[in-house]
Design a protein around this motif. Structure first.
Motif, PDB file in Angstrom:
ATOM      1  N   MET A   1     -12.022  38.761   0.515  1.00 37.84           N
ATOM      2  CA  MET A   1     -12.678  37.233   0.189  1.00 37.84           C
ATOM      3  C   MET A   1     -10.769  37.210   1.864  1.00 37.84           C
ATOM      4  O   MET A   1     -10.414  37.331   1.235  1.00 37.84           O
ATOM      5  CB  MET A   1     -12.324  36.802  -0.701  1.00 37.84           C
ATOM      6  CG  MET A   1     -13.548  36.462  -1.851  1.00 37.84           C
ATOM      7  SD  MET A   1     -13.506  35.652  -2.935  1.00 37.84           S
ATOM      8  CE  MET A   1     -14.783  34.494  -2.009  1.00 37.84           C
ATOM      9  N   HIS A   2     -10.866  35.802   1.816  1.00 35.74           N
ATOM     10  CA  HIS A   2      -9.725  35.405   2.590  1.00 35.74           C
ATOM     11  C   HIS A   2      -9.256  33.743   3.186  1.00 35.74           C
ATOM     12  O   HIS A   2     -10.717  32.763   1.910  1.00 35.74           O
ATOM     13  CB  HIS A   2      -9.760  36.039   3.992  1.00 35.74           C
ATOM     14  CG  HIS A   2     -10.782  35.484   4.976  1.00 35.74           C
ATOM     15  ND1 HIS A   2     -11.707  35.507   5.164  1.00 35.74           N
ATOM     16  CD2 HIS A   2     -10.070  34.309   5.102  1.00 35.74           C
ATOM     17  CE1 HIS A   2     -12.947  34.411   5.817  1.00 35.74           C
ATOM     18  NE2 HIS A   2     -11.685  33.548   6.524  1.00 35.74           N
ATOM     19  N   MET A  97      -4.953  42.546  -7.548  1.00 34.85           N
ATOM     20  CA  MET A  97      -4.943  42.583  -6.230  1.00 34.85           C
ATOM     21  C   MET A  97      -5.016  43.876  -4.834  1.00 34.85           C
ATOM     22  O   MET A  97      -3.837  43.980  -5.824  1.00 34.85           O
ATOM     23  CB  MET A  97      -4.895  40.667  -5.803  1.00 34.85           C
ATOM     24  CG  MET A  97      -5.454  40.227  -6.603  1.00 34.85           C
ATOM     25  SD  MET A  97      -4.282  38.641  -5.863  1.00 34.85           S
ATOM     26  CE  MET A  97      -4.869  37.814  -4.665  1.00 34.85           C
ATOM     27  N   ARG A  98      -5.807  43.850  -4.553  1.00 32.47           N
ATOM     28  CA  ARG A  98      -5.314  44.422  -2.866  1.00 32.47           C
ATOM     29  C   ARG A  98      -5.821  43.303  -1.631  1.00 32.47           C
ATOM     30  O   ARG A  98      -6.100  42.756  -1.957  1.00 32.47           O
ATOM     31  CB  ARG A  98      -6.569  45.789  -2.458  1.00 32.47           C
ATOM     32  CG  ARG A  98      -6.121  46.449  -3.412  1.00 32.47           C
ATOM     33  CD  ARG A  98      -7.283  47.856  -3.326  1.00 32.47           C
ATOM     34  NE  ARG A  98      -8.529  47.176  -2.827  1.00 32.47           N
ATOM     35  CZ  ARG A  98      -9.681  47.388  -1.764  1.00 32.47           C
ATOM     36  NH1 ARG A  98      -9.237  48.402  -0.901  1.00 32.47           N
ATOM     37  NH2 ARG A  98     -10.654  47.014  -1.975  1.00 32.47           N
ATOM     38  N   ASP A 100      -3.910  41.887   1.834  1.00 37.78           N
ATOM     39  CA  ASP A 100      -3.876  42.960   3.851  1.00 37.78           C
ATOM     40  C   ASP A 100      -3.436  41.523   4.004  1.00 37.78           C
ATOM     41  O   ASP A 100      -4.062  40.470   4.137  1.00 37.78           O
ATOM     42  CB  ASP A 100      -4.617  42.761   4.447  1.00 37.78           C
ATOM     43  CG  ASP A 100      -4.442  43.253   5.573  1.00 37.78           C
ATOM     44  OD1 ASP A 100      -3.315  43.272   5.959  1.00 37.78           O
ATOM     45  OD2 ASP A 100      -4.991  43.850   6.441  1.00 37.78           O
ATOM     46  N   VAL A 120      -6.074  38.654   3.620  1.00 34.14           N
ATOM     47  CA  VAL A 120      -7.280  38.937   3.088  1.00 34.14           C
ATOM     48  C   VAL A 120      -7.289  39.800   1.508  1.00 34.14           C
ATOM     49  O   VAL A 120      -6.037  40.501   1.479  1.00 34.14           O
ATOM     50  CB  VAL A 120      -8.522  39.639   3.934  1.00 34.14           C
ATOM     51  CG1 VAL A 120      -9.323  40.641   3.340  1.00 34.14           C
ATOM     52  CG2 VAL A 120      -8.280  39.723   5.311  1.00 34.14           C
ATOM     53  N   PHE A 121      -7.614  39.276   0.746  1.00 31.37           N
ATOM     54  CA  PHE A 121      -7.386  39.653  -0.784  1.00 31.37           C
ATOM     55  C   PHE A 121      -8.792  40.182  -1.533  1.00 31.37           C
ATOM     56  O   PHE A 121     -10.015  40.003  -1.079  1.00 31.37           O
ATOM     57  CB  PHE A 121      -6.752  38.706  -1.636  1.00 31.37           C
ATOM     58  CG  PHE A 121      -7.682  37.652  -2.165  1.00 31.37           C
ATOM     59  CD1 PHE A 121      -8.889  37.526  -3.229  1.00 31.37           C
ATOM     60  CD2 PHE A 121      -8.023  36.781  -1.300  1.00 31.37           C
ATOM     61  CE1 PHE A 121      -9.339  36.570  -3.389  1.00 31.37           C
ATOM     62  CE2 PHE A 121      -8.650  35.400  -1.573  1.00 31.37           C
ATOM     63  CZ  PHE A 121      -9.800  35.379  -2.600  1.00 31.37           C
ATOM     64  N   HIS A 122      -8.326  41.116  -2.447  1.00 31.33           N
ATOM     65  CA  HIS A 122      -9.578  42.004  -2.840  1.00 31.33           C
ATOM     66  C   HIS A 122      -9.445  41.643  -4.430  1.00 31.33           C
ATOM     67  O   HIS A 122      -8.764  42.255  -4.745  1.00 31.33           O
ATOM     68  CB  HIS A 122      -9.833  43.487  -2.350  1.00 31.33           C
ATOM     69  CG  HIS A 122     -10.667  43.502  -1.515  1.00 31.33           C
ATOM     70  ND1 HIS A 122     -11.446  43.509  -0.440  1.00 31.33           N
ATOM     71  CD2 HIS A 122      -9.639  43.831   0.147  1.00 31.33           C
ATOM     72  CE1 HIS A 122     -11.796  43.479   0.687  1.00 31.33           C
ATOM     73  NE2 HIS A 122      -9.963  43.675   0.954  1.00 31.33           N
ATOM     74  N   ALA A 123     -10.163  40.843  -5.044  1.00 26.85           N
ATOM     75  CA  ALA A 123     -10.018  41.446  -6.462  1.00 26.85           C
ATOM     76  C   ALA A 123     -10.948  41.468  -8.040  1.00 26.85           C
ATOM     77  O   ALA A 123     -10.867  40.634  -8.998  1.00 26.85           O
ATOM     78  CB  ALA A 123      -9.217  40.420  -6.678  1.00 26.85           C
ATOM     79  N   GLY A 124     -11.907  42.113  -7.259  1.00 27.84           N
ATOM     80  CA  GLY A 124     -12.901  41.921  -7.618  1.00 27.84           C
ATOM     81  C   GLY A 124     -14.364  41.284  -8.271  1.00 27.84           C
ATOM     82  O   GLY A 124     -13.142  40.061  -7.175  1.00 27.84           O
ATOM     83  N   GLY A 127     -11.853  37.359  -7.867  1.00 25.52           N
ATOM     84  CA  GLY A 127     -11.927  37.359  -6.354  1.00 25.52           C
ATOM     85  C   GLY A 127     -12.389  35.827  -6.448  1.00 25.52           C
ATOM     86  O   GLY A 127     -11.832  34.566  -5.699  1.00 25.52           O
ATOM     87  N   TRP A 131      -9.871  31.751  -5.408  1.00 20.93           N
ATOM     88  CA  TRP A 131     -10.165  31.690  -4.054  1.00 20.93           C
ATOM     89  C   TRP A 131     -10.001  30.644  -3.851  1.00 20.93           C
ATOM     90  O   TRP A 131      -8.793  29.659  -3.408  1.00 20.93           O
ATOM     91  CB  TRP A 131     -11.696  32.122  -2.998  1.00 20.93           C
ATOM     92  CG  TRP A 131     -11.458  31.273  -2.281  1.00 20.93           C
ATOM     93  CD1 TRP A 131     -10.960  32.558  -0.807  1.00 20.93           C
ATOM     94  CD2 TRP A 131     -11.929  30.523  -0.983  1.00 20.93           C
ATOM     95  NE1 TRP A 131     -11.374  31.322   0.068  1.00 20.93           N
ATOM     96  CE2 TRP A 131     -11.491  30.473  -0.624  1.00 20.93           C
ATOM     97  CE3 TRP A 131     -12.230  29.175  -2.164  1.00 20.93           C
ATOM     98  CZ2 TRP A 131     -12.124  28.580   0.433  1.00 20.93           C
ATOM     99  CZ3 TRP A 131     -12.176  27.808  -1.493  1.00 20.93           C
ATOM    100  CH2 TRP A 131     -12.157  28.335  -0.013  1.00 20.93           C
TER     101      TRP A 131
END
Length: 163
Positions: A1-2, A97-98, A100, A120-124, A127, A131
């Motif tokens: 997601m972003h 979270m990962r 960018d 841009v984030f990844h949090a399973g 997320g 958002w």
């Protein structure tokens, strides 16, 4: 997601690039929604450098988001300055979270700058729940940057106001 922004700033590109190197600007554009604090004994550096800097953050100054590192690198491409944060969370929500995070500033006319700011984030599965809050913070950042940009000056001009 972003989440992302694409906004015009009323300042020269060199002033905008210089402002992004100032920790006080990072703090000013997110307050009071997200309140950052340096975890170094001496506080935030005067300027971001090539060293990772530990920070903590709280939502509205109350609920902890945990600890992370601001770790910036810069590139110049065709008159645009691109900043990338490669820091990683070490505790709390930040650790789950990962991210960018990239910001780019480029000239778009007589003393104006185009800012592009994309996270841009990844949090399973969480997320989707994160958002809306991140979107709200990015809208606030846009408002604050537009308000502050006219006060930003190039390094050889008089001092900049962070907020």
């Amino acid at each position: 997601m972003h989440v992302q922004l694409k906004i015009r700033l009323a300042c020269p590109v060199d002033a905008a690039a210089d402002a992004l190197r100032d920790p006080a600007v990072m703090v000013a554009v997110t307050k009071p929604l997200v309140v950052y604090r340096s975890e170094e004994p001496g506080g935030f550096p005067h300027r971001w450098d090539e060293e990772a800097h530990p920070v903590s953050a709280r939502i509205l100054g109350l609920a902890s988001l945990g600890h992370t590192h601001v770790d910036l690198d810069w590139q110049e491409r065709d008159g645009a300055w691109i900043q990338r944060d490669t820091g990683r969370g070490t505790s709390g929500q930040f650790a789950s979270m990962r991210i960018d995070h990239r910001m780019a500033v480029s000239p778009i006319g007589d003393g104006e700058t185009l800012l592009r700011d994309r996270l841009v984030f990844h949090a399973g599965p969480v997320g989707v729940l994160l958002w809306p809050g991140l979107w709200a913070v990015w809208q606030w950042r846009a408002l604050r940057m537009k308000q502050l940009a006219p006060t930003w000056r190039t390094p050889d001009a008089h001092p900049r106001h962070a907020g």
